[in-house]
Write a protein that holds these residues in place. Structure first.
Motif, mmCIF file in Angstrom:
data_model
loop_
_atom_site.group_PDB
_atom_site.id
_atom_site.type_symbol
_atom_site.label_atom_id
_atom_site.label_comp_id
_atom_site.label_asym_id
_atom_site.label_seq_id
_atom_site.Cartn_x
_atom_site.Cartn_y
_atom_site.Cartn_z
ATOM 1 N N ARG A 21 0.841 -1.198 0.000
ATOM 2 C CA ARG A 21 0.000 0.000 0.000
ATOM 3 C C ARG A 21 0.874 1.246 0.000
ATOM 4 O O ARG A 21 1.991 1.241 0.528
ATOM 5 C CB ARG A 21 -0.927 0.034 1.219
ATOM 6 C CG ARG A 21 -1.976 -1.061 1.233
ATOM 7 C CD ARG A 21 -3.078 -0.709 2.213
ATOM 8 N NE ARG A 21 -3.824 0.462 1.755
ATOM 9 C CZ ARG A 21 -4.535 1.259 2.556
ATOM 10 N NH1 ARG A 21 -4.581 1.024 3.853
ATOM 11 N NH2 ARG A 21 -5.187 2.282 2.072
ATOM 12 N N HIS A 80 4.698 8.719 -0.011
ATOM 13 C CA HIS A 80 5.185 9.711 -0.965
ATOM 14 C C HIS A 80 4.983 11.099 -0.361
ATOM 15 O O HIS A 80 3.849 11.489 -0.049
ATOM 16 C CB HIS A 80 4.433 9.584 -2.291
ATOM 17 C CG HIS A 80 4.697 8.288 -2.994
ATOM 18 N ND1 HIS A 80 3.691 7.468 -3.457
ATOM 19 C CD2 HIS A 80 5.856 7.655 -3.297
ATOM 20 C CE1 HIS A 80 4.213 6.396 -4.022
ATOM 21 N NE2 HIS A 80 5.518 6.481 -3.939
ATOM 22 N N LEU A 102 1.130 10.900 -10.329
ATOM 23 C CA LEU A 102 0.480 9.713 -9.773
ATOM 24 C C LEU A 102 0.805 8.441 -10.544
ATOM 25 O O LEU A 102 0.558 7.335 -10.036
ATOM 26 C CB LEU A 102 -1.036 9.936 -9.705
ATOM 27 C CG LEU A 102 -1.454 11.063 -8.758
ATOM 28 C CD1 LEU A 102 -2.959 11.292 -8.817
ATOM 29 C CD2 LEU A 102 -1.011 10.772 -7.320
ATOM 30 N N GLU A 103 1.338 8.578 -11.742
ATOM 31 C CA GLU A 103 1.835 7.402 -12.457
ATOM 32 C C GLU A 103 3.205 6.993 -11.924
ATOM 33 O O GLU A 103 3.494 5.797 -11.754
ATOM 34 C CB GLU A 103 1.924 7.684 -13.960
ATOM 35 C CG GLU A 103 0.571 7.815 -14.661
ATOM 36 C CD GLU A 103 -0.116 9.144 -14.387
ATOM 37 O OE1 GLU A 103 -1.362 9.197 -14.472
ATOM 38 O OE2 GLU A 103 0.598 10.132 -14.085
ATOM 39 N N ARG A 104 4.027 7.977 -11.629
ATOM 40 C CA ARG A 104 5.375 7.699 -11.111
ATOM 41 C C ARG A 104 5.354 7.348 -9.630
ATOM 42 O O ARG A 104 6.192 6.571 -9.157
ATOM 43 C CB ARG A 104 6.274 8.920 -11.342
ATOM 44 C CG ARG A 104 6.508 9.235 -12.807
ATOM 45 C CD ARG A 104 7.156 10.595 -13.000
ATOM 46 N NE ARG A 104 8.482 10.675 -12.415
ATOM 47 C CZ ARG A 104 9.222 11.796 -12.405
ATOM 48 N NH1 ARG A 104 8.743 12.908 -12.978
ATOM 49 N NH2 ARG A 104 10.419 11.798 -11.862
ATOM 50 N N PRO A 106 2.391 6.176 -7.503
ATOM 51 C CA PRO A 106 0.982 5.808 -7.296
ATOM 52 C C PRO A 106 0.621 5.762 -5.818
ATOM 53 O O PRO A 106 1.412 5.328 -4.975
ATOM 54 C CB PRO A 106 0.891 4.421 -7.943
ATOM 55 C CG PRO A 106 2.287 3.916 -7.998
ATOM 56 C CD PRO A 106 3.167 5.105 -8.154
ATOM 57 N N CYS A 107 -0.573 6.244 -5.516
ATOM 58 C CA CYS A 107 -1.050 6.323 -4.134
ATOM 59 C C CYS A 107 -2.441 5.700 -4.025
ATOM 60 O O CYS A 107 -3.268 5.866 -4.924
ATOM 61 C CB CYS A 107 -1.126 7.780 -3.674
ATOM 62 S SG CYS A 107 0.466 8.655 -3.662
ATOM 63 N N ASP A 108 -2.680 5.033 -2.912
ATOM 64 C CA ASP A 108 -4.024 4.526 -2.610
ATOM 65 C C ASP A 108 -4.868 5.578 -1.905
ATOM 66 O O ASP A 108 -6.099 5.496 -1.907
ATOM 67 C CB ASP A 108 -3.924 3.273 -1.731
ATOM 68 C CG ASP A 108 -3.185 2.144 -2.422
ATOM 69 O OD1 ASP A 108 -3.649 1.716 -3.495
ATOM 70 O OD2 ASP A 108 -2.140 1.701 -1.897
ATOM 71 N N LYS A 292 -8.392 12.399 -8.618
ATOM 72 C CA LYS A 292 -7.731 11.200 -9.139
ATOM 73 C C LYS A 292 -7.641 10.083 -8.100
ATOM 74 O O LYS A 292 -7.724 8.900 -8.445
ATOM 75 C CB LYS A 292 -6.313 11.552 -9.609
ATOM 76 C CG LYS A 292 -6.222 12.697 -10.600
ATOM 77 C CD LYS A 292 -6.844 12.340 -11.929
ATOM 78 C CE LYS A 292 -6.632 13.473 -12.942
ATOM 79 N NZ LYS A 292 -7.278 13.165 -14.248
ATOM 80 N N VAL A 293 -7.434 10.461 -6.840
ATOM 81 C CA VAL A 293 -7.226 9.492 -5.769
ATOM 82 C C VAL A 293 -8.062 9.922 -4.571
ATOM 83 O O VAL A 293 -8.045 11.097 -4.203
ATOM 84 C CB VAL A 293 -5.729 9.431 -5.368
ATOM 85 C CG1 VAL A 293 -5.534 8.506 -4.168
ATOM 86 C CG2 VAL A 293 -4.885 8.964 -6.543
#
Length: 338
Positions: A21, A80, A102-104, A106-108, A292-293
């Motif tokens: 995660r 991050h 967020l591609e480099r 990625p966060c939940d 986005k998240v």
């Protein structure tokens, strides 16, 4: 440490354990183009630049949390640390997203915070759902016909036309939107003409609109165009409207809101955490990241004093540990080792 993301953005990465995660902690770090009037020994030494919103404090909070988390590693997963430039209407969040944030990384889940003048130090406030308004900037350029100030009959006066448009714009919220919607339309700048005795060729109205849904933003823009063009036509002039979405509405996801509120309660007790804070009309471009998240954005008490964006504003250093500790606590709670 990864630099140059979205221009001058920085992302730090901490890992511990074997968990897959990942969460993001975001702090903004820009100043405002205004002169500081605090007279404090540590006031800005750069003319026309001031940390009038406490973003230097937010950066310090996240750095403090980063140091603690790096030393303790009492979590299982990846953190991050997102240091974002250009929050003050300069498109910093979008620039980082467009640069692959967020591609480099990625966060939940994503979490952010802002100091709140008027809320006591050691207290927190948050609300689920729409929490901060979306914001747009607009410019309305009125084209008329210039003339001598003593011969208005030979002109199509863009200044007079602009004044009537500005008055008409005040009816958008009261007469074009549902009373159940909360919105603001403010004309904040009027420019036109260079001399006392010359009716100019053009005049410009500028300002901001605030809203809690993009649908309402669209309604405001449509009404603004209709009002500006219609009023201008009535005077024999024309009007062009430039309506720009600068901030999306910031929406706190319910589960993430509960997580960071629970983390705050772990630190200061439930009585010092307000979980039903009403939405505010200020805007925040962390909203684009939250589109986005799923995540949450919380207010941290800064005590009494001048409000943000005031030349007398002063970030309260006593609030720093409460921000740093909350960043660290939400990591240890959400990424708790098994």
């Amino acid at each position: 440490m990864h630099r140059g993301i979205g221009g001058t953005g920085v992302v730090g990465v901490l890992r511990a354990g074997r968990g897959n995660r990942a969460i993001g902690l975001r702090a903004d770090m820009d100043a405002l183009p205004m002169a500081e009037l605090t007279g404090l020994p540590y006031a800005s030494t750069v003319p026309g630049k001031m940390h009038a919103c406490g973003h230097d404090g937010h950066t310090t909070m996240l750095l403090g949390a980063a140091r603690y988390l790096a030393e303790t590693r009492n979590f299982d997963g990846t953190v991050h640390l997102i240091f974002q430039p250009g929050e003050e209407g300069c498109g910093g969040a979008l620039a980082m997203l467009e640069d692959g944030l967020l591609e480099r990384f990625p966060c939940d889940a994503l979490y952010g915070m802002h100091n709140a003048t008027g809320l006591d130090v050691g207290r927190y406030a948050i609300g689920a759902g729409p929490f901060m308004a979306g914001g747009a900037f607009f410019d309305i350029t009125v084209h008329g016909k210039g003339s001598h100030g003593a011969r208005p009959e030979a002109s199509i006066d863009p200044v007079l036309t602009a004044c009537h448009i500005a008055t008409g714009l005040q009816s958008i919220v009261s007469r074009n939107l549902s009373p159940r919607e909360t919105a603001v339309v403010s004309v904040t700048k009027v420019t036109g003409g260079d001399a006392y005795n010359v009716i100019p060729q053009t005049a410009v109205l500028s300002g901001t609109a605030r809203f809690f849904s993009k649908e309402v933003a669209g309604q405001i823009e449509e009404a603004m165009r209709r009002m500006a063009e219609g009023v201008a036509a009535g005077f024999g002039a024309t009007a062009e409207v430039d309506f720009r979405l600068i901030f999306a509405p910031l929406v706190n996801q319910a589960e993430r809101t509960a997580e960071i509120a629970d983390a705050a309660a772990d630190l200061v007790g439930e009585e010092a955490v307000r979980r039903d804070r009403a939405p505010v009309m200020g805007s925040e471009d962390f909203s684009f990241m939250l589109e986005k998240v799923p995540g949450a954005y919380i207010h941290v008490g800064n005590g009494p004093g001048a409000a943000a964006h005031n030349p007398h504003y002063n970030f309260n250093d006593e609030a720093t540990p409460f921000g740093a500790a909350l960043y660290a606590q939400v990591v240890e709670r959400v990424l708790k080792p098994a």
